[in-house]
Design an enzyme around this catalytic site. Structure first.
Site, PDB file in Angstrom:
ATOM      1  N   THR A  44       0.814  -1.216   0.000  1.00 47.04           N
ATOM      2  CA  THR A  44       0.000   0.000   0.000  1.00 47.04           C
ATOM      3  C   THR A  44       0.847   1.266   0.000  1.00 47.04           C
ATOM      4  O   THR A  44       0.481   2.272  -0.596  1.00 47.04           O
ATOM      5  CB  THR A  44      -0.938  -0.010   1.229  1.00 47.04           C
ATOM      6  OG1 THR A  44      -1.834  -1.097   1.071  1.00 47.04           O
ATOM      7  CG2 THR A  44      -1.712   1.273   1.376  1.00 47.04           C
ATOM      8  N   SER A  93       1.739  -7.596  -0.262  1.00 52.12           N
ATOM      9  CA  SER A  93       2.585  -8.464   0.574  1.00 52.12           C
ATOM     10  C   SER A  93       1.988  -9.848   0.800  1.00 52.12           C
ATOM     11  O   SER A  93       2.680 -10.737   1.293  1.00 52.12           O
ATOM     12  CB  SER A  93       2.905  -7.791   1.902  1.00 52.12           C
ATOM     13  OG  SER A  93       1.774  -7.746   2.726  1.00 52.12           O
ATOM     14  N   THR A 127       1.489  -4.173   4.411  1.00 48.73           N
ATOM     15  CA  THR A 127       1.333  -4.393   5.850  1.00 48.73           C
ATOM     16  C   THR A 127       0.775  -5.773   6.202  1.00 48.73           C
ATOM     17  O   THR A 127       0.867  -6.200   7.344  1.00 48.73           O
ATOM     18  CB  THR A 127       0.413  -3.325   6.474  1.00 48.73           C
ATOM     19  OG1 THR A 127      -0.853  -3.381   5.829  1.00 48.73           O
ATOM     20  CG2 THR A 127       1.008  -1.940   6.348  1.00 48.73           C
TER      21      THR A 127
HETATM   22  N1  ASP Z   1      -2.673  -5.448   0.717  1.00 46.96           N
HETATM   23  C1  ASP Z   1      -1.623  -4.635   1.175  1.00 46.96           C
HETATM   24  C2  ASP Z   1      -0.345  -5.428   1.291  1.00 46.96           C
HETATM   25  O1  ASP Z   1      -0.110  -6.059   2.291  1.00 46.96           O
HETATM   26  C3  ASP Z   1      -1.955  -4.022   2.440  1.00 46.96           C
HETATM   27  C4  ASP Z   1      -0.964  -2.990   2.869  1.00 46.96           C
HETATM   28  O2  ASP Z   1       0.106  -2.808   2.351  1.00 46.96           O
HETATM   29  O3  ASP Z   1      -1.315  -2.306   3.809  1.00 46.96           O
HETATM   30  O4  ASP Z   1       0.438  -5.375   0.406  1.00 46.96           O
END
Ligand code: ASP
Length: 363
Positions: A44, A93, A127
């Site tokens: 993100t 991720s 995240t």
């Molecule tokens: N879907 C995203 C990821 O983990 C969520 C984030 O980065 O907050 O890549």
């Protein structure tokens, strides 16, 4: 004169109506800014949505910026660090797994070893699995430079995007003298967390990363980066796991406990070739009765079984009667996903259950 690494708002100050030219501090006697490598993996923090109100669809309809573009979007970084961009991947991720951890480990080693002036390394990351990558690195990195993993809860294009400040703070922390010896850290929302202890606790809130039982290590505040405590459990670079030459890690699966759970998931994991199993047990740390039977059989067959709890807080006690008798290892205060990573690494060192217990007591 100190460098600006730990400071956010110091800049050139030109008083009104001043006839004398005041030479900015940076152009005269200041020490050089710390050289910080920023390794981009996507997530993100580098997400670009369709408009400023796109808070959740960007993952499928938007795009991820490469790390150079991400850095260019935060020009203030040049006030706190000499940034070296390093591309790795550009993915959510959920797509990052053990093979990526090993590749990132080599990238971190290569980056630090090829340029001894690198003072710290920042990894930008989604995240969802950020805490897992951070804990793996916390156990496996062999170079002494501080490593900080950073993400964001809102894409760069959104109203109230948090990624720019998080990235700036991550660079400040990575370049701060206090960061040495802290192990791998996670920085979001102005808070510095230890990789071992931190977990994502909320799906959308910016204060999602919390070190529940132990608290944060410190703050990245506007005036300075400040630490209050140091992890006592062993961390990088002083660990016994030497995995940089591996291309994969031993398979370890997590078995969630839920009311009425039968043995199907344990059997499936064993059939898939698991070398280890982590029970995410009912609090305070037990599988369902049917799972327990299957896990005991697995332990007898030489599969390492670690008992954790799904509660997210507190220890699983190394109980002589229930756990030891069954041949299980207590996860102590590690969450199931962290216990899995430690078990994967432990299995690269030994399959002896006593050794694995020692490792869980150490990290
Ligand atoms: N879907 C995203 C990821 O983990 C969520 C984030 O980065 O907050 O890549």
């Amino acid at each position: 004169m100190r460098s600006e690494a730990g400071r956010l708002f110091k800049g050139t100050f030109w008083p009104k109506n001043c006839s004398r030219k005041i030479v900015p501090i940076r152009e005269t006697t200041m020490t050089p800014l710390p050289r910080i490598a920023v390794i981009g993996t996507g997530g993100t923090i580098s997400g670009v949505g369709k408009d400023r109100l796109d808070f959740y669809e960007y993952g499928t309809s938007g795009r991820f910026m490469h790390v150079e573009e991400l850095i260019a979007g935060v020009p203030e970084l040049t006030r706190v660090a000499d940034i070296v961009p390093v591309r790795y991947k550009n993915v959510g991720s959920g797509e990052i797994g053990p093979a990526d951890w090993l590749a990132l480990l080599n990238l971190i080693h290569g980056t630090a070893e090829s340029d001894p002036s690198i003072a710290g390394i920042v990894v930008t990351h989604g995240t969802a699995t950020l805490e897992e990558t951070a804990y793996f690195l916390n156990l496996a990195v062999k170079v002494p430079v501080p490593v900080v993993v950073v993400g964001a809860m809102r894409p760069s294009s959104a109203l109230g995007a948090d990624g720019g400040l998080n990235l700036l703070n991550a660079a400040r922390v990575a370049g701060s003298p206090g960061a040495r010896g802290m192990g791998v850290m996670v920085v979001l929302n102005d808070e510095i967390n230890a990789a071992r202890d931190v977990t994502k606790t909320s799906n959308y809130r910016v204060q999602t990363f919390v070190s529940r039982d132990f608290g944060i290590l410190g703050y990245a505040d506007a005036d300075k980066v400040i630490f209050y405590r140091k992890p006592l459990r062993r961390t990088a670079p002083e660990t016994e796991f030497d995995v940089a030459s591996l291309i994969d890690l031993p398979r370890v699966d997590i078995i969630p406990a839920y009311a009425g759970a039968d043995a199907a998931l344990v059997e499936a994991a064993v059939a898939a070739g698991a070398a280890g199993l982590v029970s995410a047990g009912f609090p305070s740390g037990s599988p369902s009765p049917a799972q327990k039977v299957a896990l005991k059989e697995a332990a007898k067959a030489g599969i390492a079984v670690v008992q954790s709890s799904r509660s997210g807080s507190g220890r699983v006690i190394d109980d002589k009667v229930t756990l030891r008798e069954a041949g299980f290892v207590a996860a102590d205060s590690l969450t199931p996903q962290k216990a899995r990573i430690l078990l994967m690494l432990a299995l690269t060192v030994s399959s002896d259950i006593g050794e694995i217990r020692r490792i869980f007591d150490t990290y």
